[in-house]
Scaffold this motif. Sequence first.
Motif, PDB file in Angstrom:
ATOM      1  N   HIS A 162      45.740  36.503  44.614  1.00 47.68           N
ATOM      2  CA  HIS A 162      45.769  37.806  43.950  1.00 47.68           C
ATOM      3  C   HIS A 162      46.048  38.969  44.913  1.00 47.68           C
ATOM      4  O   HIS A 162      46.007  40.126  44.509  1.00 47.68           O
ATOM      5  CB  HIS A 162      44.426  38.060  43.238  1.00 47.68           C
ATOM      6  CG  HIS A 162      44.106  37.066  42.178  1.00 47.68           C
ATOM      7  ND1 HIS A 162      43.086  36.135  42.290  1.00 47.68           N
ATOM      8  CD2 HIS A 162      44.690  36.840  40.979  1.00 47.68           C
ATOM      9  CE1 HIS A 162      43.053  35.392  41.199  1.00 47.68           C
ATOM     10  NE2 HIS A 162      44.009  35.782  40.399  1.00 47.68           N
ATOM     11  N   GLN A 163      46.305  38.636  46.171  1.00 48.01           N
ATOM     12  CA  GLN A 163      46.438  39.699  47.177  1.00 48.01           C
ATOM     13  C   GLN A 163      47.507  40.727  46.815  1.00 48.01           C
ATOM     14  O   GLN A 163      47.267  41.941  46.856  1.00 48.01           O
ATOM     15  CB  GLN A 163      46.756  39.068  48.532  1.00 48.01           C
ATOM     16  CG  GLN A 163      46.858  40.073  49.665  1.00 48.01           C
ATOM     17  CD  GLN A 163      46.904  39.382  51.013  1.00 48.01           C
ATOM     18  OE1 GLN A 163      46.248  38.360  51.211  1.00 48.01           O
ATOM     19  NE2 GLN A 163      47.679  39.904  51.921  1.00 48.01           N
ATOM     20  N   ALA A 164      48.686  40.268  46.453  1.00 46.56           N
ATOM     21  CA  ALA A 164      49.771  41.198  46.129  1.00 46.56           C
ATOM     22  C   ALA A 164      49.430  42.012  44.883  1.00 46.56           C
ATOM     23  O   ALA A 164      49.690  43.222  44.826  1.00 46.56           O
ATOM     24  CB  ALA A 164      51.073  40.437  45.926  1.00 46.56           C
ATOM     25  N   LEU A 174      46.474  42.898  43.791  1.00 44.25           N
ATOM     26  CA  LEU A 174      45.479  43.920  44.117  1.00 44.25           C
ATOM     27  C   LEU A 174      46.126  45.099  44.837  1.00 44.25           C
ATOM     28  O   LEU A 174      45.796  46.258  44.571  1.00 44.25           O
ATOM     29  CB  LEU A 174      44.356  43.320  44.968  1.00 44.25           C
ATOM     30  CG  LEU A 174      43.502  42.273  44.248  1.00 44.25           C
ATOM     31  CD1 LEU A 174      42.563  41.583  45.234  1.00 44.25           C
ATOM     32  CD2 LEU A 174      42.698  42.899  43.122  1.00 44.25           C
ATOM     33  N   GLY A 175      47.057  44.798  45.724  1.00 38.86           N
ATOM     34  CA  GLY A 175      47.772  45.867  46.410  1.00 38.86           C
ATOM     35  C   GLY A 175      48.573  46.711  45.431  1.00 38.86           C
ATOM     36  O   GLY A 175      48.594  47.945  45.521  1.00 38.86           O
ATOM     37  N   LYS A 176      49.222  46.053  44.481  1.00 33.75           N
ATOM     38  CA  LYS A 176      50.015  46.791  43.484  1.00 33.75           C
ATOM     39  C   LYS A 176      49.133  47.698  42.645  1.00 33.75           C
ATOM     40  O   LYS A 176      49.518  48.815  42.291  1.00 33.75           O
ATOM     41  CB  LYS A 176      50.755  45.804  42.575  1.00 33.75           C
ATOM     42  CG  LYS A 176      51.948  45.170  43.237  1.00 33.75           C
ATOM     43  CD  LYS A 176      52.637  44.171  42.303  1.00 33.75           C
ATOM     44  CE  LYS A 176      53.743  43.454  43.057  1.00 33.75           C
ATOM     45  NZ  LYS A 176      54.357  42.381  42.292  1.00 33.75           N
ATOM     46  N   LEU A 224      46.389  49.245  43.524  1.00 28.98           N
ATOM     47  CA  LEU A 224      46.011  50.449  44.268  1.00 28.98           C
ATOM     48  C   LEU A 224      47.199  51.375  44.500  1.00 28.98           C
ATOM     49  O   LEU A 224      47.068  52.605  44.415  1.00 28.98           O
ATOM     50  CB  LEU A 224      45.359  50.070  45.598  1.00 28.98           C
ATOM     51  CG  LEU A 224      43.969  49.438  45.474  1.00 28.98           C
ATOM     52  CD1 LEU A 224      43.400  49.150  46.859  1.00 28.98           C
ATOM     53  CD2 LEU A 224      43.013  50.334  44.695  1.00 28.98           C
ATOM     54  N   LEU A 225      48.367  50.805  44.772  1.00 30.22           N
ATOM     55  CA  LEU A 225      49.556  51.650  44.912  1.00 30.22           C
ATOM     56  C   LEU A 225      49.848  52.377  43.612  1.00 30.22           C
ATOM     57  O   LEU A 225      50.179  53.565  43.605  1.00 30.22           O
ATOM     58  CB  LEU A 225      50.767  50.800  45.300  1.00 30.22           C
ATOM     59  CG  LEU A 225      50.960  50.546  46.779  1.00 30.22           C
ATOM     60  CD1 LEU A 225      52.145  49.613  46.987  1.00 30.22           C
ATOM     61  CD2 LEU A 225      51.183  51.846  47.530  1.00 30.22           C
ATOM     62  N   LYS A 226      49.707  51.681  42.517  1.00 27.03           N
ATOM     63  CA  LYS A 226      49.977  52.283  41.208  1.00 27.03           C
ATOM     64  C   LYS A 226      48.927  53.349  40.903  1.00 27.03           C
ATOM     65  O   LYS A 226      49.238  54.365  40.275  1.00 27.03           O
ATOM     66  CB  LYS A 226      49.994  51.189  40.131  1.00 27.03           C
ATOM     67  CG  LYS A 226      50.570  51.610  38.805  1.00 27.03           C
ATOM     68  CD  LYS A 226      51.955  52.214  38.914  1.00 27.03           C
ATOM     69  CE  LYS A 226      53.010  51.209  39.274  1.00 27.03           C
ATOM     70  NZ  LYS A 226      54.362  51.828  39.315  1.00 27.03           N
ATOM     71  N   THR A 270      38.605  56.511  43.105  1.00 30.01           N
ATOM     72  CA  THR A 270      38.897  55.166  42.596  1.00 30.01           C
ATOM     73  C   THR A 270      37.625  54.358  42.685  1.00 30.01           C
ATOM     74  O   THR A 270      36.863  54.477  43.664  1.00 30.01           O
ATOM     75  CB  THR A 270      40.001  54.466  43.409  1.00 30.01           C
ATOM     76  OG1 THR A 270      39.725  54.628  44.791  1.00 30.01           O
ATOM     77  CG2 THR A 270      41.363  55.016  43.093  1.00 30.01           C
TER      78      THR A 270
END
Length: 119
Positions: A61-63, A65-67, A69-71, A87
């Motif tokens: 799920h790493q990618a 989760l990053g998406k 937060l970026l979003k 957040t």
Amino acid sequence: MTVAASDCIFCRIAQGEIPSGRIYADEELFAFHDIHPKRPVHFLIIPKQHLASLADATPEHQALLGKMLLKAGELARNLGLQEGFRTLINTGRIGGQEVYHLHVHILGGPEPVGPMVSG
Ligand code: 5GP
Ligand code: ZN
């Protein structure tokens, strides 16, 4: 807590089965206004795929989760939160999680959000 996706309110929101104040959607993510806003702007970002909580996330799920937060930053800017925002991810009973489908809260408005936790 294990909840079948069909019984999960956020899965149903992400699939459009339950109306929500949709802000954004793509293949992986869905964002919508919180039904009981705690600040003038209060929205949630969820993965479309059911994942009960942050404690259930794995390296796969790493990618994702990053998406999320970026979003969060991108949508916050679009909604006028240029001066900042909070957040928040509640996890499990101790974290005060009510809906067991991972979600990031984004809160903001003209006034500071306040202390990180009461206590
Ligand atoms: P938690 O305590 O699990 O971090 O937060 C769950 C959030 O989901 C709460 O802020 C609550 O107001 C919001 N919520 C619960 N049910 C619904 C719903 O059906 N629609 C929307 N838009 N928000 C919901
Ligand atoms: Zn779900």
